[in-house]
Design an enzyme around this catalytic site. Structure first.
Site, mmCIF file in Angstrom:
data_model
loop_
_atom_site.group_PDB
_atom_site.id
_atom_site.type_symbol
_atom_site.label_atom_id
_atom_site.label_comp_id
_atom_site.label_asym_id
_atom_site.label_seq_id
_atom_site.Cartn_x
_atom_site.Cartn_y
_atom_site.Cartn_z
ATOM 1 N N SER A 147 -29.545 -9.229 63.163
ATOM 2 C CA SER A 147 -29.117 -7.969 62.664
ATOM 3 C C SER A 147 -30.126 -7.045 62.762
ATOM 4 C CB SER A 147 -28.227 -8.251 61.148
ATOM 5 O OG SER A 147 -28.038 -6.812 60.838
ATOM 6 N N TYR A 160 -29.385 -11.377 52.965
ATOM 7 C CA TYR A 160 -28.819 -11.406 54.192
ATOM 8 C C TYR A 160 -30.153 -10.710 55.275
ATOM 9 C CZ TYR A 160 -25.639 -10.088 58.080
ATOM 10 O OH TYR A 160 -25.109 -9.732 59.458
ATOM 11 N N LYS A 164 -31.724 -12.901 58.201
ATOM 12 C CA LYS A 164 -31.619 -12.387 59.479
ATOM 13 C C LYS A 164 -33.028 -12.095 59.934
ATOM 14 C CE LYS A 164 -27.238 -12.213 60.298
ATOM 15 N NZ LYS A 164 -26.683 -13.206 61.056
HETATM 16 P P1 NAP Z 1 -16.781 -12.479 60.803
HETATM 17 O O1 NAP Z 1 -15.631 -11.838 61.201
HETATM 18 O O2 NAP Z 1 -16.844 -12.714 59.374
HETATM 19 O O3 NAP Z 1 -16.551 -13.966 61.382
HETATM 20 C C1 NAP Z 1 -17.849 -14.931 60.972
HETATM 21 C C2 NAP Z 1 -17.524 -16.364 61.630
HETATM 22 O O4 NAP Z 1 -18.557 -17.216 61.244
HETATM 23 C C3 NAP Z 1 -16.063 -16.918 61.299
HETATM 24 O O5 NAP Z 1 -15.794 -17.512 62.440
HETATM 25 C C4 NAP Z 1 -16.518 -18.172 60.247
HETATM 26 O O6 NAP Z 1 -15.767 -19.137 60.481
HETATM 27 C C5 NAP Z 1 -17.836 -18.446 60.594
HETATM 28 N N1 NAP Z 1 -18.465 -19.046 59.780
HETATM 29 C C6 NAP Z 1 -18.801 -18.900 58.550
HETATM 30 N N2 NAP Z 1 -19.565 -19.835 57.667
HETATM 31 C C7 NAP Z 1 -19.434 -20.831 58.592
HETATM 32 C C8 NAP Z 1 -20.249 -21.996 58.539
HETATM 33 N N3 NAP Z 1 -20.601 -22.418 57.376
HETATM 34 N N4 NAP Z 1 -20.029 -22.788 59.492
HETATM 35 C C9 NAP Z 1 -19.496 -22.598 60.643
HETATM 36 N N5 NAP Z 1 -19.069 -21.235 60.834
HETATM 37 C C10 NAP Z 1 -19.037 -20.361 59.865
HETATM 38 O O7 NAP Z 1 -18.240 -12.092 61.179
HETATM 39 P P2 NAP Z 1 -18.723 -11.105 62.532
HETATM 40 O O8 NAP Z 1 -18.764 -9.640 62.259
HETATM 41 O O9 NAP Z 1 -17.924 -11.522 63.650
HETATM 42 O O10 NAP Z 1 -20.375 -11.623 62.452
HETATM 43 C C11 NAP Z 1 -20.802 -12.632 63.394
HETATM 44 C C12 NAP Z 1 -22.345 -12.898 63.350
HETATM 45 O O11 NAP Z 1 -22.489 -11.289 63.700
HETATM 46 C C13 NAP Z 1 -22.870 -13.081 61.966
HETATM 47 O O12 NAP Z 1 -24.019 -13.877 62.130
HETATM 48 C C14 NAP Z 1 -23.235 -11.779 61.567
HETATM 49 O O13 NAP Z 1 -24.092 -11.927 60.373
HETATM 50 C C15 NAP Z 1 -23.801 -10.938 62.627
HETATM 51 N N6 NAP Z 1 -23.563 -9.438 62.491
HETATM 52 C C16 NAP Z 1 -22.456 -8.873 62.297
HETATM 53 C C17 NAP Z 1 -22.329 -7.596 62.086
HETATM 54 C C18 NAP Z 1 -21.191 -6.710 61.929
HETATM 55 O O14 NAP Z 1 -21.330 -5.595 61.960
HETATM 56 N N7 NAP Z 1 -20.104 -7.156 62.096
HETATM 57 C C19 NAP Z 1 -23.767 -7.016 62.325
HETATM 58 C C20 NAP Z 1 -24.913 -7.637 62.465
HETATM 59 C C21 NAP Z 1 -24.632 -8.913 62.617
HETATM 60 P P3 NAP Z 1 -14.642 -19.455 59.247
HETATM 61 O O15 NAP Z 1 -13.627 -18.662 59.061
HETATM 62 O O16 NAP Z 1 -14.111 -20.643 59.791
HETATM 63 O O17 NAP Z 1 -15.464 -19.920 58.076
#
Ligand code: NAP
Length: 251
Positions: A147, A160, A164
């Site tokens: 991130s 976080y 990251k």
């Molecule tokens: P999200 O919509 O909250 O989805 C998170 C996913 O991670 C879900 O499928 C969840 O599955 C899974 N997960 C959570 N805990 C887990 C565990 N212990 N083992 C296996 N799976 C797990 O998040 P997102 O926004 O798509 O983010 C995806 C990645 O991008 C993350 O690493 C996040 O930090 C990174 N990111 C996101 C953003 C943003 O703006 N959205 C920005 C920078 C980086 P379950 O529901 O089954 O737990």
């Protein structure tokens, strides 16, 4: 056989945390190229099964596998199930991630530990488990979702941001360890992407910090992952951090 010469429909990808959001988009994008995809989830079984249904209805191959990325027994099960079903692993996308945002003074040890365990130790466990297979194959591509806050920090996200940022050091070290076996390891640093994780942020203030004045889409992140995961030109990119953030961080 080397991943780079293997037909796309023989390649196998594991995408952690792909029941929704960015991971879901990555799983669907890779499957649209013909890759066999393992849709990993922790709690959201129904959502993960819907992703698999979406993929199979469009002619692709996928399975949903429950595994908590922070649990090494679960990861062994994830790898065994993948190998028993598809026979190999060519791509690992370490995408699973969670937030427990609090200002430092209010942050409980559990808020810290949970985020480090899932977001950083999970990347270590999954990478260590697949690297053994990739080293034998002498090929593989690993993409770690970090991130922008791992690069520049963010108030309320010390846990976080630390996780990251840890991913960035991990990515570069492992990239150096495995490069001689034609395995690439890169990190992606998204800015604000429109998913459940960002649904509660105050968009107006955030938009002022984004030169392109909009949130990114999951499809845009998935497109970058696709390039790093399968494009022949990406075979010469390793140990890099690639930002996809609307210009928030210009390195
Ligand atoms: P999200 O919509 O909250 O989805 C998170 C996913 O991670 C879900 O499928 C969840 O599955 C899974 N997960 C959570 N805990 C887990 C565990 N212990 N083992 C296996 N799976 C797990 O998040 P997102 O926004 O798509 O983010 C995806 C990645 O991008 C993350 O690493 C996040 O930090 C990174 N990111 C996101 C953003 C943003 O703006 N959205 C920005 C920078 C980086 P379950 O529901 O089954 O737990």
């Amino acid at each position: 056989m080397l991943t780079s010469v293997l037909p796309l429909d023989s390649r196998v990808a594991i995408v952690t945390g792909s029941s929704q959001g960015i991971g879901r988009a990555i799983a669907i994008e890779l499957s649209s190229l013909g890759l066999k995809v393992v849709v990993n989830y922790s709690n959201s079984k129904i959502a993960a099964e819907k992703v698999v249904k979406n993929i199979t209805e469009n002619g692709g191959e996928a399975i949903a596998v429950q595994a908590n990325v922070a649990n090494s027994e679960d990861i062994n099960k994830l790898i065994d199930t993948t190998l028993n079903t598809f026979g190999r692993i060519d791509i690992l996308v370490n995408n699973a991630g969670v937030t427990r945002d609090k200002l430092l003074l209010r942050m409980k040890p559990d808020d810290w530990q949970t985020v480090i365990d899932l977001n950083l130790t999970g990347v270590f466990l999954c990478t260590q488990a697949v690297i053994k297979i990739m080293l034998k194959q002498k090929s593989g591509r690993i993409i770690n979702i970090s991130s922008v806050v791992g690069e520049v920090g963010n108030p309320g996200q010390a846990n976080y941001s630390a996780a990251k940022a840890g991913i960035l050091g991990f990515t570069k070290s492992v990239a150096k360890e495995v490069a001689s076996r034609s395995i690439t390891v890169n990190a992606i640093a998204p800015g604000f992407i429109d998913t459940n994780m960002t649904k509660d942020i105050e968009k107006e203030n955030i938009l002022q910090s984004i030169p392109l004045r909009r949130l990114g889409t999951v499809k845009e992140v998935a497109g970058l992952v696709k390039f790093l995961a399968v494009d022949p030109s990406a075979a010469y990119i390793t140990g890099q951090v690639i930002n996809i953030d609307g210009g928030m961080v210009m390195n």
